[in-house]
Design an enzyme around this catalytic site. Structure first.
Site, PDB file in Angstrom:
ATOM      1  NE  ARG A 137      -5.190   9.824 -11.905  1.00  9.05           N
ATOM      2  CZ  ARG A 137      -4.874   8.704 -11.387  1.00  9.05           C
ATOM      3  NH1 ARG A 137      -3.445   8.049 -11.708  1.00  9.05           N
ATOM      4  NH2 ARG A 137      -4.763   8.482 -10.005  1.00  9.05           N
ATOM      5  CB  THR A 181      -3.819   4.509 -11.664  1.00 10.01           C
ATOM      6  OG1 THR A 181      -2.999   5.733 -10.339  1.00 10.01           O
ATOM      7  CG2 THR A 181      -4.257   3.425 -11.046  1.00 10.01           C
ATOM      8  CG  ASN A 276       1.208   9.381   0.058  1.00  8.68           C
ATOM      9  OD1 ASN A 276      -0.298   9.177  -0.954  1.00  8.68           O
ATOM     10  ND2 ASN A 276       1.249   8.235   0.777  1.00  8.68           N
ATOM     11  CG  ASP A 321      -2.361  11.436   1.413  1.00  3.14           C
ATOM     12  OD1 ASP A 321      -1.913  11.411   0.636  1.00  3.14           O
ATOM     13  OD2 ASP A 321      -3.050  11.413   0.862  1.00  3.14           O
ATOM     14  CG  HIS A 631     -18.252  -2.628  -0.626  1.00  3.04           C
ATOM     15  ND1 HIS A 631     -19.008  -3.344  -1.900  1.00  3.04           N
ATOM     16  CD2 HIS A 631     -17.510  -4.138  -0.927  1.00  3.04           C
ATOM     17  CE1 HIS A 631     -18.728  -3.890  -2.831  1.00  3.04           C
ATOM     18  NE2 HIS A 631     -17.910  -4.035  -2.027  1.00  3.04           N
TER      19      HIS A 631
END
Length: 736
Positions: A137, A181, A276, A321, A631
């Site tokens: 980010r 991230t 979470n 979550d 996927h």
């Protein structure tokens, strides 16, 4: 228009590519300069533009009267097909940003010409520990250096002149499935960085490193460790009393600080958002109950020492979550005739919170999306008034879902309207406990039935799955009045997964949508005044800057992220988007155009399907356990990821080498030899072969009468499902 292109791995054998396009010798940014960001509105010198994280720019040359003249000035192809989530920094005409796999890039802000790029020699095999795509980010800048966190857990200082590494520090235990991230921040010469991996089994913390030397100065754990061992600080001993049963510390507990931070220079307080728990299921994680501090909390720390100051827990004993890692904004608001210094957040749980940022006192809270888990927030205790939402004895259909009413996408706060603009969504989930849960190291450990525990059989038509899935979710930009605690307007985005927001002095809000539109919206009315087709879904966050008196607006365009990766069937994105990740930049009276989208249609080439029904069932279960998060359910991935239903004959022949041997590890597909045996891999292959035949049948029916009838029936089913979901939202909105 200038067009720039450089393939992602164009410097094979080298970590660094540098070009002579006037790279600056120094970026003399410090706390004083960040606090005075408004004195240089042409730059964007920190992640949220200033310490308050407002994402508001005073620039007004592009405004409600001129925005229809906005056009594409330039674009830079980045050679990636994965998600681009970063907020660029812009300093003295140079844009610095991160791409996939934590790559760092610098480009000329006038032309888009690449100055340098560095792939940081990231260990791409760690991609298997990324819950939500190989994204990053952004960066921080401080006194002539750039700072970035990597997916393999490092914090790196770079020379902004050429992108070379100054120092490189490992911040995590590589024996655990940690990742990074989020964008670092720098306060008082300390580089602050958290980490991710909560679903997989880690213990969360935030660390501070000396900006000059890279020495670690302090670390604050957000979850207590083994109570039989000494606690790192006294507050963790108190926090351990809120954890009932366990042992949570064997899995890690979660509580990662994977995104949001803000800083108040006057109070000298650092604010962090905490994620979470691991597992999500509180009955497994903490069987005797308890609030489980500091999960799903906003925590205030002394940035100089890392000492605890106060906390507010948005979701005590979180079992859904409902992270509080979402964007934090500082503002001064007049509330009931009194000027209040506040911190604001719209976390996943669906309530918008306004807190006193000196003390953590709750000032107000109202739901900004339909909420069924709580009737509201008790203003005396600050705790939610929960409904009957216990899923331990049976499934519960609940709003919001784990994707939240709002996720990581940054909000913005307009000083002109006084509104906060929230990239919001409406999406529910059936919460159901996993009665047979066992901790599985390095994999998702949530303690309830989620995608890896649900199978989608081949006979369930892919078009039906996609149409019904997309009908169950909605996304929009929401203008929210934080004083009145009410919605002002919403601009539907056509997709539940969209970009961050940018507010400007021109009376505009900029965002991007999963349907591929860059938009300029009237901040007061919500009218969409301008849009541009970016050819694929957008999740990056826009910024604006000036060079030689001209205002530019830039945004990274590259589809992916958590929802884009895992829920391709429900993303409602473009059917045939561009696969080219780009940085796009706009200015007034520019007339640039993107090249036509060129996608090579892949025709499935499956071998004969000879597997037994038992083998197909086994492959179905294994696929949805190990493969689904990249996927997609039933092989329906987002359009930029390899569609395993359309594998060619060569890929089928090499299947075991790819899945077990890691033959495509450099492309982000790690080998699973330490997880799957050959028989299991062959069962997954058999399931995918069957899906390939199903896809061939679907394509043969396209344009036929039978295909048209099926498509119409599926569209009708999607309309019915959408109506049912809307009805359930109205009926179950306990906080409405």
């Amino acid at each position: 228009m200038a067009r720039s292109f450089l393939p992602l791995r164009s410097c094979a054998g080298f970590l660094l590519c540098a070009f002579t396009v006037g790279a600056p010798a120094s970026l003399d940014v410090d706390g004083t300069r960040i606090m005075a960001a408004d004195s240089e509105p042409g730059n964007w010198i920190s992640h949220g533009r200033n310490y308050a994280e407002e994402r508001y720019s005073p620039l007004d040359a592009v405004n409600t009267e001129t925005v229809d003249r906005l056009g594409l000035a330039w674009y830079t192809d980045l050679g990636t097909k994965r998600g681009l989530e970063a907020t660029p920094l812009v300093i003295d005409g140079i844009l610095y940003f991160t791409g996939t796999y934590s790559e760092v890039v610098a480009v000329d802000g006038r032309t888009g010409k690449v100055i340098w790029r560095n792939d940081l020699d990231v260990d791409r095999s760690r991609a298997k520990y990324m819950c939500c795509d190989v994204v990053n980010r952004g960066m921080a800048v401080w006194k002539g250096r750039l700072y970035v966190g990597t997916i393999d857990g490092r914090l790196i200082a770079l020379d902004p002149e050429d992108g070379s590494v100054i120092w490189d520090k490992l911040t995590v235990d590589l024996e655990r499935p940690y990742s990074i991230t989020g964008a670092p921040r720098v306060v008082n010469g300390k580089v602050l960085i958290g980490n991710g991996g909560g679903e997989l089994g880690v213990r969360g913390y935030i660390s501070a490193y000396d900006a000059e030397t890279g020495e670690m100065l302090w670390r604050f754990y957000t979850v207590p460790g083994n109570p039989d061992e000494p606690f790192e600080n006294p507050i963790l001993e108190r926090a351990a009393e809120t954890w009932g049963g366990g042992p949570w510390w064997e899995i890690g507990g979660g509580g990662t600080v994977w995104d949001s931070m803000a800083y108040d220079p006057e109070l000298d307080l650092l604010y962090i958002g905490v994620g979470n728990g691991t597992p999500w299921n509180k009955h497994v994680r903490s069987p005797s109950g308890g609030d489980n501090l500091f999960l799903s909390s906003i925590v205030a720390l002394d940035p100089n020492t890392g000492e605890y100051v106060w906390h507010y827990q948005t979701t005590p004993g979180d079992g859904w979550d409902y992270t509080a890692t979402q964007h934090l904004i500082l503002a001064d608001l007049e509330i009931e005739g009194e000027q209040r210094e506040v911190i604001m957040q719209a976390p996943k749980n669906g309530f918008f919170y306004v807190l006193d940022r000196a003390t953590g006192e709750l000032i107000s809270a109202e739901n900004y999306v339909p909420v069924s888990w709580a009737e509201g927030i008790d203003m005396q205790t600050g705790r939610p008034i929960e409904t009957d939402n216990d899923y331990s004895d049976g499934p519960v259909y609940q709003f919001p879902s784990p994707m939240g009413g709002h996720n990581w996408q940054p909000m913005c706060y307009s000083r002109d309207t006084g509104y906060v603009y929230i990239p919001a969504r409406q999406l529910a989930m059936v919460y159901r406990a996993d009665a047979d849960f066992e901790y599985e190291p390095e994999f998702w450990n949530v303690g309830m039935d989620v995608m890896k525990d649900i199978t989608v059989p081949p006979w369930m038509d892919a078009e039906l799955v996609s149409k019904v899935g997309s009908a169950m979710a909605a996304g929009f930009l929401l203008a929210w009045d934080p004083i009145k605690q009410e919605a002002v307007w919403r601009a539907d985005a056509g997709s539940p997964w969209n970009s961050g927001a940018l507010c400007t002095g021109g009376g505009l809000v900029f965002d991007g949508t999963g349907r591929g539109q860059v938009r300029a919206i009237d901040a007061a009315s919500g009218d969409i005044l301008w849009s541009f087709d970016a050819q694929q879904g957008i999740i990056g966050s826009p910024v604006t800057y000036t060079i030689d008196g001209e205002q530019y607006v830039s945004i990274l365009v590259g589809w992916g992220g958590a929802f884009g990766m895992s829920f391709g069937f429900a993303s409602n994105t473009l059917e045939a988007p561009s696969t080219q990740g780009r940085l796009m930049t706009f200015k007034l009276d520019a007339g640039g155009q993107l090249p036509p989208v060129r996608r090579q249609e892949r025709v499935p080439e499956p071998p004969e399907s000879t597997a037994s029904s038992d083998t197909l069932d086994e492959g179905n279960a294994l696929y949805h356990h190990y493969c689904v998060y990249c996927h997609g359910p039933r092989g329906i991935s987002h359009p930029n990821i390899a569609d395993l239903r359309t594998m060619d004959a060569t890929t089928h022949r090499n299947f075991l080498g790819i899945v077990l041997g890691g033959a495509q590890a450099d492309e982000g597909m790690p080998g699973f030899a330490d997880t799957l045996d050959e028989e299991e891999a062959m069962a997954i292959h058999a399931y995918l072969i069957e899906l390939g035949h199903q896809e061939l049948d679907r394509r043969r029916n396209e344009g036929t009468l039978w295909g048209s009838i099926k498509s119409a029936a599926y569209s009708f089913a999607a309309t019915v499902v959408s109506g049912i979901v809307s009805l359930l939202e109205w009926l179950k909105n306990a906080a409405g």
